[in-house]
Design a protein around this motif. Structure first.
Motif, PDB file in Angstrom:
ATOM      1  N   CYS A 181       0.822  -1.208   0.000  1.00 28.62           N
ATOM      2  CA  CYS A 181       0.000   0.000   0.000  1.00 28.62           C
ATOM      3  C   CYS A 181       0.860   1.264   0.000  1.00 28.62           C
ATOM      4  O   CYS A 181       0.518   2.264  -0.628  1.00 28.62           O
ATOM      5  CB  CYS A 181      -0.923  -0.024   1.210  1.00 28.62           C
ATOM      6  N   SER A 182       1.995   1.215   0.678  1.00 28.50           N
ATOM      7  CA  SER A 182       2.858   2.396   0.760  1.00 28.50           C
ATOM      8  C   SER A 182       3.421   2.788  -0.603  1.00 28.50           C
ATOM      9  O   SER A 182       3.868   3.921  -0.796  1.00 28.50           O
ATOM     10  CB  SER A 182       4.012   2.144   1.733  1.00 28.50           C
ATOM     11  N   LEU A 183       3.375   1.871  -1.575  1.00 25.37           N
ATOM     12  CA  LEU A 183       3.887   2.173  -2.904  1.00 25.37           C
ATOM     13  C   LEU A 183       3.044   3.229  -3.612  1.00 25.37           C
ATOM     14  O   LEU A 183       3.448   3.755  -4.648  1.00 25.37           O
ATOM     15  CB  LEU A 183       3.955   0.901  -3.749  1.00 25.37           C
ATOM     16  N   VAL A 184       1.883   3.551  -3.063  1.00 30.31           N
ATOM     17  CA  VAL A 184       1.083   4.660  -3.585  1.00 30.31           C
ATOM     18  C   VAL A 184       1.936   5.920  -3.682  1.00 30.31           C
ATOM     19  O   VAL A 184       1.850   6.674  -4.657  1.00 30.31           O
ATOM     20  CB  VAL A 184      -0.143   4.912  -2.684  1.00 30.31           C
ATOM     21  N   LEU A 230      -3.772   7.488   2.683  1.00 31.30           N
ATOM     22  CA  LEU A 230      -3.230   7.457   1.326  1.00 31.30           C
ATOM     23  C   LEU A 230      -4.334   7.608   0.285  1.00 31.30           C
ATOM     24  O   LEU A 230      -4.132   8.221  -0.768  1.00 31.30           O
ATOM     25  CB  LEU A 230      -2.467   6.151   1.103  1.00 31.30           C
ATOM     26  N   CYS A 231      -5.504   7.055   0.573  1.00 27.74           N
ATOM     27  CA  CYS A 231      -6.629   7.203  -0.351  1.00 27.74           C
ATOM     28  C   CYS A 231      -7.083   8.659  -0.408  1.00 27.74           C
ATOM     29  O   CYS A 231      -7.349   9.198  -1.495  1.00 27.74           O
ATOM     30  CB  CYS A 231      -7.769   6.294   0.073  1.00 27.74           C
ATOM     31  N   LEU A 232      -7.166   9.317   0.731  1.00 26.24           N
ATOM     32  CA  LEU A 232      -7.494  10.745   0.751  1.00 26.24           C
ATOM     33  C   LEU A 232      -6.464  11.539  -0.051  1.00 26.24           C
ATOM     34  O   LEU A 232      -6.809  12.456  -0.808  1.00 26.24           O
ATOM     35  CB  LEU A 232      -7.541  11.250   2.195  1.00 26.24           C
ATOM     36  N   HIS A 233      -5.202  11.182   0.124  1.00 25.46           N
ATOM     37  CA  HIS A 233      -4.124  11.853  -0.608  1.00 25.46           C
ATOM     38  C   HIS A 233      -4.319  11.707  -2.111  1.00 25.46           C
ATOM     39  O   HIS A 233      -4.181  12.684  -2.867  1.00 25.46           O
ATOM     40  CB  HIS A 233      -2.781  11.259  -0.180  1.00 25.46           C
ATOM     41  N   ALA A 237      -5.159  14.693  -4.723  1.00 25.75           N
ATOM     42  CA  ALA A 237      -4.146  14.979  -5.748  1.00 25.75           C
ATOM     43  C   ALA A 237      -4.745  15.012  -7.149  1.00 25.75           C
ATOM     44  O   ALA A 237      -4.036  15.282  -8.116  1.00 25.75           O
ATOM     45  CB  ALA A 237      -3.033  13.942  -5.679  1.00 25.75           C
ATOM     46  N   GLY A 238      -6.043  14.727  -7.242  1.00 26.25           N
ATOM     47  CA  GLY A 238      -6.695  14.803  -8.539  1.00 26.25           C
ATOM     48  C   GLY A 238      -6.578  13.549  -9.358  1.00 26.25           C
ATOM     49  O   GLY A 238      -6.633  13.587 -10.590  1.00 26.25           O
TER      50      GLY A 238
END
Length: 325
Positions: A181-184, A230-233, A237-238
């Motif tokens: 997941c952190s690879l986002v 991360l999902c919010l990010h 971020a568009g």
């Protein structure tokens, strides 16, 4: 040993394909490393629902596999970048898997962790054993409304080994999924730095200490909190800006899927963590964009997707609301 790693494969594989299928339905065209956290929530909820049906563990395992197969069908021809994702994620997953296996390597056996320090696992084993064979009085955790979503997944995985293997496998699977997941936000790093950074996200001191104690609920909640942020990010971020219209109004559905996993794993306090993160994130976005977008406009844009996301969350949580109360 084989039972433990079969449980890891079940948890990780089902989370990845179900999560990407949810994202695909919401309009994501390329592989996203949000998939592990978006998928684990529905998988935990599905396993908990299925384990209460006749057949218990076998039914739960069959249902999880059936949903995973359906997710693969959804993904065929609709998701780009799968090969690139394998090259990015496999090294991080392997390094994290080996590191999370260290307690078992040191002990030279696969069993319950931390029994000399923390005996909580005994209660979880009693609850999972009753779910697998509900022939006697229900244990206290069941009667008290304790969140048993992960236990349903463990009972399903126990069909590939036993309950101890199931708990060990789910426990190890969580940091592996967290590394992916952190690879986002880490995928642009060079390969070696990306792998090391992902493992460091997955295995900080608190996670390592809970692995040593045999705890798994805290690992799950930390994972869901990480994925929610991360999902919010990604949304802010568009990510959805260049996609089909449904990406805009279904943008909060992945957040709802993550929240569903948090609810079934950690009950109402799990949602409180995510809600607090969401409030802080929105406040930061309002401050960051105050010169370009009015706060009212930001809220107006978010109103529809947030409403749809809340409806999905309420619908998914409806079977569990009585136990939550």
């Amino acid at each position: 040993m084989l039972g433990t790693y079969a449980a890891i494969l079940l948890a990780c594989g089902s989370a990845l394909v179900v999560g990407q299928a949810v994202l695909s339905v919401c309009g994501w065209r390329r592989w996203s490393w949000l998939a592990p956290v978006v998928g684990l929530g529905p998988v935990v909820a599905i396993a908990w629902g299925a384990v209460q049906l006749p057949g218990e563990g076998a039914t739960a395992l069959g249902t999880v596999l059936a949903f995973s197969a359906a997710a693969l069908i959804v993904l065929v021809g609709r998701t780009e970048g799968a090969g690139e994702a394998v090259r990015e994620g496999l090294p991080a997953a392997v390094v994290t898997l080996v590191a999370a296996s260290i307690p078992f390597i040191v002990e030279d056996r696969f069993g319950v962790l931390g029994t000399g320090f923390n005996v909580d696992m005994s209660q979880h084993l009693f609850a999972a054993d009753w779910l697998a064979d509900p022939s006697g009085p229900a244990p206290g955790l069941v009667e008290q409304g304790y969140p048993l979503g992960p236990h349903g997944l463990v009972v399903a995985a126990a069909e590939l080994g036993n309950l101890v293997h199931g708990f060990s496998g789910v426990t190890i699977a969580v940091p592996v999924l967290a590394a992916l997941c952190s690879l986002v936000v880490l995928r642009e790093l060079p390969p070696l730095r990306r792998t090391i950074a992902a493992a460091l996200v997955a295995l900080p001191y608190v996670v390592a200490s809970y692995l040593a104690q045999g705890q798994f609920k805290e690992l799950l909640e930390g994972f869901f909190l990480l994925g929610f942020a991360l999902c919010l990010h990604q949304l802010a971020a568009g990510w959805a800006a260049g996609g089909p219209p449904r990406m805009r109004y279904l943008g909060a559905v992945p957040l709802a899927a993550i929240a569903l996993g948090s609810l079934y794993s950690y009950s109402a306090p799990g949602l409180a963590w995510l809600a607090a993160a969401g409030v802080l994130f929105v406040a930061a976005e309002v401050v960051r964009r105050r010169r370009t977008v009015a706060p009212g406009e930001l809220l107006r844009r978010a109103a529809l997707p947030v409403s749809i996301g809340l409806l999905v969350l309420v619908a998914g949580a409806a079977p569990e609301l009585g136990r939550v109360v």
